[in-house]
Design a protein around this motif. Sequence first.
Motif, PDB file in Angstrom:
ATOM      1  N   ILE A  83      -2.315  -4.855  -0.101  1.00 26.92           N
ATOM      2  CA  ILE A  83      -3.596  -4.856  -0.805  1.00 26.92           C
ATOM      3  C   ILE A  83      -3.690  -6.142  -1.618  1.00 26.92           C
ATOM      4  CG2 ILE A  83      -4.949  -3.756  -2.633  1.00 26.92           C
ATOM      5  CD1 ILE A  83      -3.827  -1.079  -1.726  1.00 26.92           C
TER       6      ILE A  83
ATOM      7  N   ALA B 158       0.819  -1.210   0.000  1.00 30.91           N
ATOM      8  CA  ALA B 158       0.000   0.000   0.000  1.00 30.91           C
ATOM      9  C   ALA B 158       0.852   1.259   0.000  1.00 30.91           C
ATOM     10  CB  ALA B 158      -0.940  -0.007   1.211  1.00 30.91           C
TER      11      ALA B 158
ATOM     12  N   ASP C  89      -5.477  -8.224  -4.475  1.00 31.52           N
ATOM     13  CA  ASP C  89      -6.230  -7.908  -5.704  1.00 31.52           C
ATOM     14  C   ASP C  89      -6.335  -9.164  -6.573  1.00 31.52           C
ATOM     15  OD1 ASP C  89      -7.318  -6.896  -8.005  1.00 31.52           O
ATOM     16  OD2 ASP C  89      -5.698  -5.496  -8.448  1.00 31.52           O
TER      17      ASP C  89
ATOM     18  N   LEU D 119     -11.154  -4.881  -3.727  1.00 31.15           N
ATOM     19  CA  LEU D 119      -9.823  -4.899  -3.148  1.00 31.15           C
ATOM     20  C   LEU D 119      -9.902  -5.087  -1.642  1.00 31.15           C
ATOM     21  CD1 LEU D 119      -8.332  -1.867  -5.120  1.00 31.15           C
ATOM     22  CD2 LEU D 119      -8.073  -4.294  -5.658  1.00 31.15           C
ATOM     23  N   TYR D 120      -8.948  -5.821  -1.084  1.00 35.18           N
ATOM     24  CA  TYR D 120      -8.915  -6.107   0.351  1.00 35.18           C
ATOM     25  C   TYR D 120      -7.599  -5.571   0.919  1.00 35.18           C
ATOM     26  CZ  TYR D 120     -12.529  -9.465  -1.051  1.00 35.18           C
ATOM     27  OH  TYR D 120     -13.657 -10.051  -1.591  1.00 35.18           O
ATOM     28  N   LEU D 121      -7.692  -4.915   2.063  1.00 35.24           N
ATOM     29  CA  LEU D 121      -6.503  -4.356   2.702  1.00 35.24           C
ATOM     30  C   LEU D 121      -6.239  -5.066   4.022  1.00 35.24           C
ATOM     31  CD1 LEU D 121      -4.253  -2.179   2.830  1.00 35.24           C
ATOM     32  CD2 LEU D 121      -5.890  -0.726   4.047  1.00 35.24           C
TER      33      LEU D 121
ATOM     34  N   TYR E 297     -10.522  -8.071   6.872  1.00 39.55           N
ATOM     35  CA  TYR E 297      -9.836  -7.080   6.033  1.00 39.55           C
ATOM     36  C   TYR E 297     -10.743  -5.863   5.838  1.00 39.55           C
ATOM     37  CZ  TYR E 297      -7.388 -11.379   4.603  1.00 39.55           C
ATOM     38  OH  TYR E 297      -6.702 -12.573   4.589  1.00 39.55           O
TER      39      TYR E 297
ATOM     40  N   ILE F 154     -10.890   1.500   0.129  1.00 42.55           N
ATOM     41  CA  ILE F 154      -9.575   1.314  -0.499  1.00 42.55           C
ATOM     42  C   ILE F 154      -9.546   2.031  -1.845  1.00 42.55           C
ATOM     43  CG2 ILE F 154      -7.872  -0.380  -1.264  1.00 42.55           C
ATOM     44  CD1 ILE F 154      -9.332  -2.402   0.563  1.00 42.55           C
TER      45      ILE F 154
END
Length: 420
Positions: free
Chosen positions: A149, A11, A151, A140-142, A40, A46
Amino acid sequence: MAENEATLYNARQLNLPEKEISQAATDIIKRLLDAGYKAYLVGGCIRDLLLGLHPKDFDIATDATPEQVKSVFKKKCRIIGRRFRLAHIYHNGNIYEVATFRGFDQSGDRVVHQGQILRDNIYGSIDQDVLRRDFTCNALYLDVTDLSIIDYVGGVQDIQNKRLNLIGKASDRFTEDPVRMLRCIRFSAKLGLELSEDCRNTIPKLTNSLLKVPSARLFDEIIKLFHCAKMTAAFQLMRHYKLFDQLFPLLKKPLAESDHTQEFLSNAFTNTDARLANNQSVTPVFLMACVLWPDMIEGYKKLITKDHKPYEALHIAANKTLEKQRDILSIPRAIQTGIRQIWVMQLRFKRMHGKGVYTTLHHPRFRAAYDFLLLRASVHEQLELKADFWTHIQELSPEAIRSLIFGKRARNGKMNAELV
């Protein structure tokens, strides 16, 4: 699709501003991690961070079921929804949405009718959940523990290239949930993302499917559009793809026959966008009153020619307009009341002398109705004197107002009894 097919991004390398990440959402995620679950940040927060915007909401995705989330947060958690069950976490006066990863098991709690998903509470893994989301930029997951991130669908590249791509075929995804067409318009206008060719070609073919959506849900989505701060652009996109005609058929004829209607609505949307840009308050009542005004005023004019008195004609015309629109959008009763009040105030603005002026000035809807009058005056020159009067009187002292509305000049003045 297996989990190891995801692309991982740092990130920090993508210049994602760490300070913008909600500490409360991070704390919620860490409590779920401590309880043995995966969790997440996901979706729009995001996307907005990568676009340099300030997210309003920080949503969370987890492998914990809503009941398991509640077992972690106890009284601070409430399970909501029937179509999609979610957990709401209450933290420092704010609500954070926690959704369980969606899956594909056809034997679970899932109801599909003619391709449209009516209920979906089947849970799965993160690599299944991503394919159940609508747009690549929202998938998207953080991971807050290492700021990576995750993807699966090329969402980062689409954001960088300013593209709005659906996950899967547009015809399938719009059929599953027709509201996605409105979300397409909102994201394209608000975020400056270009619709994919698949979306552009498919939307005009499926506009009728919006009629299958519950009217209350459609109304909620329309309000999000109205208040997206880019409604001027969204209005043009909705007209281009025939979505506006589908949702507001009462306006199809006025928009086709009158440049004033187009200008009036464009001015209304532009003014609201400006208010939102300046962090000023807005209300669903105002824009809904603007959108439905052209139909109501046509009905009013017809009734006036049949010797109805102005207030009687306005009430009858207002009721007919709201009843016709109700078939498509379920407008809450309180908002309907506000719309009527704004419209009735346009008649009260005709009276510019005597005690009635005080009543108008102190009416709870005065400000919204006055703004509405200014919009009308922007497209009808004959209303400019009236608009100037109500602008000027707000700047006067009580003594000056009394002299203005009770003086000889006021008593001898004559008002135009028509609404335009």
